[in-house]
Design a protein around this motif. Structure first.
Motif, PDB file in Angstrom:
ATOM      1  N   MET A   1      -8.379   4.983 -79.487  1.00  0.00           N
ATOM      2  CA  MET A   1      -9.322   4.316 -78.610  1.00  0.00           C
ATOM      3  C   MET A   1     -10.519   5.248 -78.385  1.00  0.00           C
ATOM      4  SD  MET A   1      -8.725   2.528 -74.882  1.00  0.00           S
ATOM      5  CE  MET A   1      -7.009   2.346 -75.165  1.00  0.00           C
ATOM      6  N   SER A   2     -11.691   4.683 -78.433  1.00  0.00           N
ATOM      7  CA  SER A   2     -12.894   5.500 -78.284  1.00  0.00           C
ATOM      8  C   SER A   2     -13.144   5.847 -76.819  1.00  0.00           C
ATOM      9  CB  SER A   2     -14.099   4.775 -78.863  1.00  0.00           C
ATOM     10  OG  SER A   2     -14.444   3.687 -78.047  1.00  0.00           O
ATOM     11  N   LEU A   3     -14.024   6.781 -76.623  1.00  0.00           N
ATOM     12  CA  LEU A   3     -14.368   7.224 -75.270  1.00  0.00           C
ATOM     13  C   LEU A   3     -15.000   6.083 -74.482  1.00  0.00           C
ATOM     14  CD1 LEU A   3     -14.649   9.515 -73.212  1.00  0.00           C
ATOM     15  CD2 LEU A   3     -16.856  10.033 -74.244  1.00  0.00           C
ATOM     16  N   TRP A   4     -15.907   5.338 -75.109  1.00  0.00           N
ATOM     17  CA  TRP A   4     -16.563   4.229 -74.423  1.00  0.00           C
ATOM     18  C   TRP A   4     -15.556   3.166 -74.005  1.00  0.00           C
ATOM     19  CZ3 TRP A   4     -20.343   3.106 -71.551  1.00  0.00           C
ATOM     20  CH2 TRP A   4     -20.668   1.796 -71.285  1.00  0.00           C
ATOM     21  N   SER A   5     -14.571   2.894 -74.843  1.00  0.00           N
ATOM     22  CA  SER A   5     -13.542   1.904 -74.507  1.00  0.00           C
ATOM     23  C   SER A   5     -12.738   2.360 -73.295  1.00  0.00           C
ATOM     24  CB  SER A   5     -12.594   1.691 -75.682  1.00  0.00           C
ATOM     25  OG  SER A   5     -13.286   1.227 -76.798  1.00  0.00           O
ATOM     26  N   SER A   6     -12.434   3.626 -73.247  1.00  0.00           N
ATOM     27  CA  SER A   6     -11.671   4.156 -72.117  1.00  0.00           C
ATOM     28  C   SER A   6     -12.481   4.072 -70.826  1.00  0.00           C
ATOM     29  CB  SER A   6     -11.286   5.606 -72.368  1.00  0.00           C
ATOM     30  OG  SER A   6     -10.467   5.707 -73.501  1.00  0.00           O
ATOM     31  N   ILE A   7     -13.746   4.473 -70.887  1.00  0.00           N
ATOM     32  CA  ILE A   7     -14.600   4.397 -69.700  1.00  0.00           C
ATOM     33  C   ILE A   7     -14.772   2.953 -69.265  1.00  0.00           C
ATOM     34  CG2 ILE A   7     -16.949   4.783 -68.854  1.00  0.00           C
ATOM     35  CD1 ILE A   7     -17.017   7.306 -70.569  1.00  0.00           C
ATOM     36  N   ASN A   8     -14.983   2.081 -70.213  1.00  0.00           N
ATOM     37  CA  ASN A   8     -15.163   0.665 -69.912  1.00  0.00           C
ATOM     38  C   ASN A   8     -13.921   0.088 -69.233  1.00  0.00           C
ATOM     39  OD1 ASN A   8     -16.384  -1.858 -69.863  1.00  0.00           O
ATOM     40  ND2 ASN A   8     -15.639  -2.392 -71.892  1.00  0.00           N
ATOM     41  N   ARG A   9     -12.770   0.435 -69.748  1.00  0.00           N
ATOM     42  CA  ARG A   9     -11.520  -0.087 -69.198  1.00  0.00           C
ATOM     43  C   ARG A   9     -11.230   0.487 -67.813  1.00  0.00           C
ATOM     44  NH1 ARG A   9      -6.586   1.986 -69.542  1.00  0.00           N
ATOM     45  NH2 ARG A   9      -7.202   3.450 -71.141  1.00  0.00           N
ATOM     46  N   LEU A  10     -11.507   1.778 -67.601  1.00  0.00           N
ATOM     47  CA  LEU A  10     -11.165   2.422 -66.344  1.00  0.00           C
ATOM     48  C   LEU A  10     -12.193   2.220 -65.233  1.00  0.00           C
ATOM     49  CD1 LEU A  10      -9.783   5.803 -67.702  1.00  0.00           C
ATOM     50  CD2 LEU A  10      -8.477   3.908 -66.750  1.00  0.00           C
ATOM     51  N   VAL A  11     -13.478   2.150 -65.580  1.00  0.00           N
ATOM     52  CA  VAL A  11     -14.520   2.162 -64.555  1.00  0.00           C
ATOM     53  C   VAL A  11     -15.241   0.831 -64.442  1.00  0.00           C
ATOM     54  CG1 VAL A  11     -16.664   3.266 -63.817  1.00  0.00           C
ATOM     55  CG2 VAL A  11     -14.846   4.643 -64.804  1.00  0.00           C
ATOM     56  N   PHE A  12     -15.703   0.303 -65.544  1.00  0.00           N
ATOM     57  CA  PHE A  12     -16.606  -0.845 -65.505  1.00  0.00           C
ATOM     58  C   PHE A  12     -15.907  -2.205 -65.435  1.00  0.00           C
ATOM     59  CE2 PHE A  12     -19.264   2.277 -67.975  1.00  0.00           C
ATOM     60  CZ  PHE A  12     -20.041   2.614 -66.897  1.00  0.00           C
ATOM     61  N   LYS A  13     -14.631  -2.235 -65.641  1.00  0.00           N
ATOM     62  CA  LYS A  13     -13.940  -3.526 -65.692  1.00  0.00           C
ATOM     63  C   LYS A  13     -13.847  -4.176 -64.311  1.00  0.00           C
ATOM     64  CE  LYS A  13     -10.180  -5.755 -68.023  1.00  0.00           C
ATOM     65  NZ  LYS A  13      -9.146  -5.606 -69.002  1.00  0.00           N
ATOM     66  N   ARG A  14     -13.616  -3.386 -63.279  1.00  0.00           N
ATOM     67  CA  ARG A  14     -13.506  -3.928 -61.925  1.00  0.00           C
ATOM     68  C   ARG A  14     -14.716  -3.512 -61.108  1.00  0.00           C
ATOM     69  NH1 ARG A  14      -8.119  -2.297 -59.300  1.00  0.00           N
ATOM     70  NH2 ARG A  14      -8.904  -3.763 -57.764  1.00  0.00           N
ATOM     71  N   THR A  15     -15.195  -4.418 -60.293  1.00  0.00           N
ATOM     72  CA  THR A  15     -16.374  -4.158 -59.476  1.00  0.00           C
ATOM     73  C   THR A  15     -16.100  -3.054 -58.463  1.00  0.00           C
ATOM     74  OG1 THR A  15     -17.008  -6.457 -59.721  1.00  0.00           O
ATOM     75  CG2 THR A  15     -18.076  -5.229 -57.967  1.00  0.00           C
ATOM     76  N   SER A  16     -14.909  -3.009 -57.919  1.00  0.00           N
ATOM     77  CA  SER A  16     -14.603  -2.004 -56.901  1.00  0.00           C
ATOM     78  C   SER A  16     -14.617  -0.591 -57.484  1.00  0.00           C
ATOM     79  CB  SER A  16     -13.245  -2.290 -56.267  1.00  0.00           C
ATOM     80  OG  SER A  16     -12.223  -2.282 -57.252  1.00  0.00           O
ATOM     81  N   THR A  17     -14.076  -0.405 -58.664  1.00  0.00           N
ATOM     82  CA  THR A  17     -14.095   0.933 -59.265  1.00  0.00           C
ATOM     83  C   THR A  17     -15.502   1.306 -59.715  1.00  0.00           C
ATOM     84  OG1 THR A  17     -13.435   0.035 -61.406  1.00  0.00           O
ATOM     85  CG2 THR A  17     -11.692   0.900 -59.995  1.00  0.00           C
ATOM     86  N   PHE A  18     -16.266   0.325 -60.172  1.00  0.00           N
ATOM     87  CA  PHE A  18     -17.659   0.593 -60.549  1.00  0.00           C
ATOM     88  C   PHE A  18     -18.467   1.017 -59.323  1.00  0.00           C
ATOM     89  CE2 PHE A  18     -22.028  -0.970 -61.312  1.00  0.00           C
ATOM     90  CZ  PHE A  18     -22.367  -0.106 -62.334  1.00  0.00           C
ATOM     91  N   ALA A  19     -18.290   0.313 -58.211  1.00  0.00           N
ATOM     92  CA  ALA A  19     -19.005   0.657 -56.980  1.00  0.00           C
ATOM     93  C   ALA A  19     -18.594   2.047 -56.493  1.00  0.00           C
ATOM     94  CB  ALA A  19     -18.742  -0.385 -55.907  1.00  0.00           C
TER      95      ALA A  19
END
Length: 59
Positions: A1-19
């Motif tokens: 899994m690429s770095l961007w996929s990991s960041i996307n899955r962990l941070v950007f997928k949910r609004t609360s974690t992104f905020a």
């Protein structure tokens, strides 16, 4: 899994974690910027600040 996929899955997928990531990033950026700015200001004005000349005026 690429770095961007990991960041996307962990941070950007949910609004609360992104905020939370934005808020914490903002806090750390502001704190770092403040410390660096203060250091530059004190370096430029060395010898002119109260902490540098206080001993001349206190008894």
């Amino acid at each position: 899994m690429s770095l961007w996929s990991s960041i996307n899955r962990l941070v950007f997928k949910r609004t609360s974690t992104f905020a939370l990531a934005v808020a914490s990033g903002t806090f750390f950026f502001e704190r770092t910027f403040d410390v660096i700015s203060q250091s530059i200001f004190e370096n430029i004005n060395r010898g002119k600040l109260w902490k540098d000349i206080k001993h001349k005026y206190e008894e």
